[in-house]
Motif scaffolding. Sequence first.
Motif, PDB file in Angstrom:
ATOM      1  N   ALA A 108       0.821  -1.205   0.000  1.00 55.19           N
ATOM      2  CA  ALA A 108       0.000   0.000   0.000  1.00 55.19           C
ATOM      3  C   ALA A 108       0.860   1.261   0.000  1.00 55.19           C
ATOM      4  N   LEU A 109       2.045   1.203   0.594  1.00 49.79           N
ATOM      5  CA  LEU A 109       2.935   2.348   0.685  1.00 49.79           C
ATOM      6  C   LEU A 109       4.317   1.926   0.192  1.00 49.79           C
ATOM      7  N   PRO A 110       5.180   2.906  -0.149  1.00 45.80           N
ATOM      8  CA  PRO A 110       6.552   2.526  -0.488  1.00 45.80           C
ATOM      9  C   PRO A 110       7.143   1.667   0.616  1.00 45.80           C
ATOM     10  N   ALA A 111       7.838   0.595   0.225  1.00 43.67           N
ATOM     11  CA  ALA A 111       8.308  -0.356   1.232  1.00 43.67           C
ATOM     12  C   ALA A 111       9.626  -0.965   0.813  1.00 43.67           C
ATOM     13  N   ASP A 112      10.449  -1.318   1.810  1.00 41.20           N
ATOM     14  CA  ASP A 112      11.652  -2.101   1.602  1.00 41.20           C
ATOM     15  C   ASP A 112      11.366  -3.510   2.087  1.00 41.20           C
ATOM     16  N   VAL A 113      11.592  -4.484   1.228  1.00 41.89           N
ATOM     17  CA  VAL A 113      11.314  -5.885   1.549  1.00 41.89           C
ATOM     18  C   VAL A 113      12.631  -6.645   1.561  1.00 41.89           C
ATOM     19  N   THR A 114      12.961  -7.256   2.703  1.00 41.36           N
ATOM     20  CA  THR A 114      14.168  -8.066   2.802  1.00 41.36           C
ATOM     21  C   THR A 114      13.835  -9.510   2.456  1.00 41.36           C
ATOM     22  N   LEU A 115      14.588 -10.090   1.532  1.00 36.41           N
ATOM     23  CA  LEU A 115      14.318 -11.448   1.084  1.00 36.41           C
ATOM     24  C   LEU A 115      14.905 -12.460   2.060  1.00 36.41           C
ATOM     25  N   PRO A 116      14.115 -13.450   2.501  1.00 36.35           N
ATOM     26  CA  PRO A 116      14.598 -14.448   3.459  1.00 36.35           C
ATOM     27  C   PRO A 116      15.866 -15.154   2.989  1.00 36.35           C
ATOM     28  N   ASP A 117      16.740 -15.466   3.947  1.00 35.76           N
ATOM     29  CA  ASP A 117      17.990 -16.197   3.731  1.00 35.76           C
ATOM     30  C   ASP A 117      18.996 -15.410   2.885  1.00 35.76           C
ATOM     31  N   THR A 118      18.774 -14.107   2.745  1.00 32.31           N
ATOM     32  CA  THR A 118      19.686 -13.259   1.980  1.00 32.31           C
ATOM     33  C   THR A 118      19.863 -11.920   2.701  1.00 32.31           C
TER      34      THR A 118
END
Length: 303
Positions: A13-23
């Motif tokens: 819904a809003l600008p977001a930073d997504v951290t990818l699992p195991d990385t």
Amino acid sequence: MAAVLAPTTAHAALPADVTLPDTRVTVRESPGDPLTVTSYTLGDLAYLRRGEAFAKQGGYQEITVAPRGAKALAVPSSYNAGHDSVLLADLAGESATRIQTVQKPLVAHFAHWSRDGRKAVLTVQRKAGTGWETTGFVIVDAVAKTARTVPVPEVDGAARFRWTPDNAQLVAEYRGGTRFYGQDGEARRTLARTGAPAGGEDAFSPSGRGLMTWCPATYTEYVCVWDRVSGRLAAKVNVRPKALLGWWDEKSFVAVIPSAGAYRAVLLNLKGRGMRVLADISADDWDRKVYLSYTRGEGAGQR
């Protein structure tokens, strides 16, 4: 494999930073982005997006989500009863069907969806010394839930098949150029000296007119765009990316470039100018062969 059947959400819904699992990969997203990371691979491990999170899918080496996110195709890590196969998942209905593809020792992988989401193509390969060489392709009919293997005479050993924008033909590298094939495996047209088709899940621009390739070795530039209709060179982009991950819109694309001892997935225009950082990728994760698979959402320029 319940996670493969979970529906995906196109955007936060809003600008977001997504951290990818195991990385240590961070994906940077904004509302209205035409492309979204819906799956990724890390070596021989595959991860699928569930809403705004990602989950590892045990036993699968590759997962590719169809345009608009309704279906996914997962490629297992091993044979089943002497055959390679795919799992065709309906993400909205949370159901899945396993479909046999080729018989051992052949493999079928590198799945690419047609833009209408009705078919997928996989490249068929066989072992050749210490590597693999292409022998043809498999077409998976996502409506009939069937698969058909098509040998291709005189195919380039490095060929990797993708769909043309009209969902009717296939395109792959051919001796330093680009060859178009019918779904029967017969050559229909060849563009010589274009370099190999590139660009992630789809080598063609949203309008279908631009074809992105790795420029021929005689060019100083690394990324080329060709007019699909005339076959003429439309643009040469003076950048040296490590990977090309797809067209963003008609005038820009996603590329992975080195950055301060690490890597970034960046949005570049056809003049090679950076417009935005889409993901930060550590050197360690790049060495572990991380690959981000982008899916185009609703109303984002698909034919």
